[in-house]
Design a protein around this motif. Structure first.
Motif, PDB file in Angstrom:
ATOM      1  N   GLY A  47       9.293  28.311  79.669  1.00 61.61           N
ATOM      2  CA  GLY A  47       9.277  28.630  78.250  1.00 61.61           C
ATOM      3  C   GLY A  47       9.965  29.967  78.022  1.00 61.61           C
ATOM      4  O   GLY A  47       9.980  30.827  78.909  1.00 61.61           O
ATOM      5  N   ALA A  60       7.710  32.723  78.611  1.00 62.77           N
ATOM      6  CA  ALA A  60       7.516  33.052  80.025  1.00 62.77           C
ATOM      7  C   ALA A  60       8.592  34.030  80.477  1.00 62.77           C
ATOM      8  O   ALA A  60       8.315  35.004  81.188  1.00 62.77           O
ATOM      9  CB  ALA A  60       7.555  31.790  80.875  1.00 62.77           C
ATOM     10  N   THR A  74       7.722  37.397  79.149  1.00 62.76           N
ATOM     11  CA  THR A  74       6.588  37.970  79.869  1.00 62.76           C
ATOM     12  C   THR A  74       7.038  38.517  81.220  1.00 62.76           C
ATOM     13  O   THR A  74       6.689  39.638  81.607  1.00 62.76           O
ATOM     14  CB  THR A  74       5.509  36.888  80.093  1.00 62.76           C
ATOM     15  N   MET A  75       7.842  37.735  81.933  1.00 71.66           N
ATOM     16  CA  MET A  75       8.271  38.145  83.262  1.00 71.66           C
ATOM     17  C   MET A  75       9.143  39.399  83.200  1.00 71.66           C
ATOM     18  O   MET A  75       8.951  40.350  83.956  1.00 71.66           O
ATOM     19  CB  MET A  75       9.013  36.993  83.953  1.00 71.66           C
TER      20      MET A  75
END
Lengths: 104, 520
Positions: free
Chosen positions: B133, B136, B139-140
């Motif tokens: 996504g 994601a 976030t990473m």
């Protein structure tokens, strides 16, 4: 894969370097970061294989919602590695279905 | 069972704002959040926000998050983390899971601010590791400092797809393409343009045919779709990538309001102007009550928090009304413009000012040269240094107006109006407008006909930062190399907040086309 310096965020703050175990092999990561991040940095993409069709799965949502990244951590299956902080000496294993070993 | 006057579910922008407003009025307030850190998605948002000063425009999302957290602490809001609200029951009782135990709480009022989750699409190979996504990826990169991959294809050109693509570039990833089944780019043109000028191609009316690889992603094939959304045979294109990012929309996380018995209006709870649901004492604010931006979520939270405080007798009617009036006006201005909720699903061809919209911007991600003359703020051929404002859609944003101390840039009271150049004022070339434009759409140009050169200043948020004397190639709006360029100045300042203003010298003929720089 780690971002050494980011144009907006600068250097990423990380905990102490720790060693953990992935499928029996020692790997290093930073304490407190999600297990999944340490694995990604080490080039590990596959976290588990599905029970019925043995398909590989890895990080998908990275926020603990989709459960695609679950692994066996210290003997406990179905641990969401994207939201579980890394600790020194953790034993992380690829999950097959809901167990550690591929069934014959 | 522990009792609170207000229980807020979710410590994102809406939840924290609701809690702050209620606690300020004197309510005993707690916020539960399932995550290890508060702030929701704000700490992943590293771009400068749109809106006006009251919406914290030109401040980066994570800095807004810091401010909210400090405010919550000052007001005495209790924030409980790693606490998943599992259910909301009759009598406003909640069950909260913390570790392996479940605790019961009771709220005199409850604000549900659970936000949204990402939508997905399926195609052969969509479950392979490496398909992630867009959230994601964010976030990473932005929380954990790791690249999700080296070569990425993004599906979806809404603001999330555009902004995350830009963030991928900032993190040092290569973005091979932006793909959308729609005929038009869904997000702001300015977000598309800042990605396009780095050379990333857009494939509209395209979808993913399949992702390839055995154990993880090794490539992806896209294809053009016809009017019936079917892939046209022979139109397939394959890219070597290790990551495919999905940015195909968000859905409200309405499970809790549903389980509480709140009346639903489709996928969102039916709420009144204060966020009150059909169940007395339960409010909903932020994305759970309709997908918007963090800026509007914060205002909805403030209104819901004030409403709960008024209901509990902590606010006088007149105080409550003045709080709500101010916030409603602020929310209203954010919802204006061509991307506002009222315009959803409508085909628009002209701006509020009656200027024909750039079709090139909507389909390729950049303005075509033939569009430029239609927009009075895209100037050319003037004497001295002058701003060129490539802001061509009505979006709610006005920091450029305040950035210019000389008053060169006028937007007026309606913050969705296109910027207008004030012919009476003189540009000093300070570059503050360039750095303060959240859409990175402002350039400074100085033409020197006697030298046959032009100086073009542009915003730059990548590493390594060019240095004075660097030689390289100027890129046009599409990211195509057009001419040699030499860096003549790099301006950095606290007020510019990491948006550096880089000046390059190009041949005079390229004054109105050179917009980005690449080292040789």
């Amino acid at each position: 894969m780690r971002i050494k310096e980011h144009p907006i965020l600068g250097a990423t703050e990380k905990g102490a370097t720790v060693t953990f175990e992935f499928d029996g092999k020692p790997i290093q990561g930073f304490e407190g970061e999600p297990i999944a991040v340490a694995l990604r940095a080490a080039g590990v993409m596959v976290h588990r294989h599905t029970m019925k069709e043995d398909r590989p799965r890895g990080i998908f949502c990275a926020i603990g919602r989709c459960t695609d990244c679950v692994m066996i951590v210290d003997g406990k299956p179905n641990i969401r590695t994207c939201v579980t902080p890394l600790k020194a000496g953790m034993k992380v294993e690829t999950q097959y279905g809901v167990t550690a070993k591929k069934e014959a | 069972m522990e009792r609170y006057e207000l229980i807020v579910v979710g410590a994102g922008p809406a939840g924290l704002s609701a809690a702050i407003e209620a606690a300020k009025a004197g309510m005993k307030t707690v916020v539960f959040d399932e995550n290890a850190k508060p702030g929701g998605q704000l700490f992943k948002q590293i771009h400068k926000f749109f809106g006006s000063k009251e919406h914290k425009a030109k401040i980066r999302g994570y800095n807004i998050g810091e401010t909210l957290l400090r405010e919550a602490e000052t007001c005495g809001v209790e924030v409980v983390l790693n606490a998943t609200v599992a259910g909301v029951y009759e009598g406003r009782e909640l069950t909260v899971m913390q570790g392996d135990s479940i605790k019961h709480f009771k709220g005199d009022s409850i604000v549900v601010a659970t936000g949204a989750s990402e939508n997905m699409v399926t195609f052969p190979g969509w479950t392979l590791p490496g398909v992630i996504g867009a959230g994601a990826a964010q976030t990473m990169m932005n929380l954990h400092g790791i690249k999700p991959g080296s070569r990425v294809l993004m599906l979806g050109t809404g603001n999330v797809g555009l902004v995350v693509s830009y963030q991928l570039l900032q993190a040092g990833c290569e973005v091979v393409a932006l793909v959308d089944a729609s005929k038009k780019i869904g997000g702001y043109g300015v977000h598309a343009a800042k990605v396009a000028r780095t050379g990333v191609p857009f494939y509209l009316s395209h979808t993913i045919v399949a992702v390839h690889g055995e154990d993880c992603v090794k490539g992806v094939t896209i294809g053009e779709v016809d009017a019936a959304w079917q892939v046209i045979p022979g139109s397939e294109k394959t890219f070597d990538v290790d990551t495919v990012c999905l940015a195909v929309g968000l859905s409200p996380m309405a499970q809790l309001v549903k389980s509480a018995g709140c009346e639903m209006n489709g996928i969102v709870p039916a709420v009144d102007a204060y966020g009150a649901t059909s169940v007395p004492g339960i409010y909903a604010a932020g994305d759970v009550s309709g997908i918007e931006e963090a800026s509007s979520a914060m205002i909805e939270g403030r209104i819901a928090g004030a409403a709960a405080a008024y209901q509990a007798g902590y606010l006088e009617k007149s105080d409550f009304e003045s709080i709500v009036t101010a916030h409603e006006a602020s929310l209203g201005s954010l919802r204006e413009g061509m991307f506002g909720p009222k315009q959803r699903g409508r085909v628009q061809t002209v701006t509020e000012e009656g200027i024909v919209l750039s079709q090139s911007l909507l389909t390729k991600g950049y303005l075509d040269e033939s569009d430029l003359a239609h927009f009075p703020s895209i100037q050319h051929g003037k004497t001295g240094v002058y701003p060129v404002i490539e802001c061509t859609q009505n979006i709610p944003c006005n920091p450029c107006q305040d950035a210019c101390v000389k008053g060169c840039i006028l937007i007026g009271n309606d913050i969705t109006s296109l910027p207008v150049i004030n012919a009476e004022a003189t540009c000093t070339g300070c570059g503050m407008c360039v750095a303060s434009c959240s859409g990175q759409a402002i350039f400074l140009v100085e033409e020197k006909p006697l030298e046959s050169t032009a100086y073009v200043s542009f915003p730059y948020e990548f590493l390594p930062l060019p240095e004075k004397g660097d030689r390289g190639i100027a890129l046009d709006r599409s990211g195509a190399p057009i001419c040699d360029a030499e860096i003549t100045a790099v301006r950095t300042g606290k007020a510019m907040d990491q948006t550096h203003v880089v000046t390059m010298k190009v041949p005079l003929d390229y004054a109105s086309t050179a917009r980005f720089f690449r080292r040789r």
